[in-house]
Design a protein around this motif. Structure first.
Motif, short mmCIF file in Angstrom:
data_model
loop_
_atom_site.label_atom_id
_atom_site.label_comp_id
_atom_site.label_asym_id
_atom_site.label_seq_id
_atom_site.Cartn_x
_atom_site.Cartn_y
_atom_site.Cartn_z
N ASN A 152 0.81 -1.21 0.00
CA ASN A 152 0.00 0.00 0.00
C ASN A 152 0.85 1.27 0.00
N PHE A 153 2.00 1.22 0.63
CA PHE A 153 2.85 2.41 0.69
C PHE A 153 3.50 2.71 -0.65
N LYS A 154 3.81 1.64 -1.39
CA LYS A 154 4.43 1.81 -2.71
C LYS A 154 3.37 1.90 -3.81
N ASN A 155 2.10 1.71 -3.44
CA ASN A 155 1.01 1.71 -4.43
C ASN A 155 1.32 0.77 -5.59
N THR A 156 1.79 -0.39 -5.24
CA THR A 156 2.21 -1.37 -6.23
C THR A 156 1.57 -2.72 -5.96
#
Length: 122
Positions: free
Chosen positions: A74-78
């Protein structure tokens, strides 16, 4: 507007592994799921797997479960698709898509990336 960019495709030998990435930008609360689809020439687009950003719940097409694994950061939106034990019939353009609900129907996804080519061949 949500944008999705796939990467990681390429040529791999039968039995090999490959990890695809889908970088997502501009998503909102309604864009809560990401799915991977694939399409090879002359065939219809095929659902592979989906994942929810919140909680990480996953959905697989049965024939891929055990060989393919979908995950997200979620933090890397990947979102990633780890593929193993690849077969020539896995050759296709793999695309990721963003939508509200985690569904198998491509019509339920509003935003799409351009896709990345995976070729499994010796």
């Amino acid at each position: 507007q949500v944008q999705l960019v796939e990467s990681g495709g390429g040529l791999v030998q039968p039995g090999g592994s490959l990890r695809l990435s889908c970088e997502v930008s501009g998503r909102t609360y309604d864009d809560s799921s990401v799915a991977w689809f694939r399409q090879s020439p002359g065939k219809e687009r095929e659902f592979v797997a989906a994942i929810r950003w919140i909680g990480g719940r996953t959905l697989y097409e049965g024939s891929f479960e055990g060989r393919f694994t979908i995950s997200r950061d979620n933090f890397k939106n990947t979102v990633w698709l780890q593929m193993s034990s690849l077969k020539p019939e896995d050759s296709a353009v793999y695309s990721c898509a963003s939508g509200t609900y985690m569904r198998r129907n491509s019509d339920d996804y509003r935003y799409w990336g351009r896709g990345t080519q995976v070729t499994v061949s010796s």
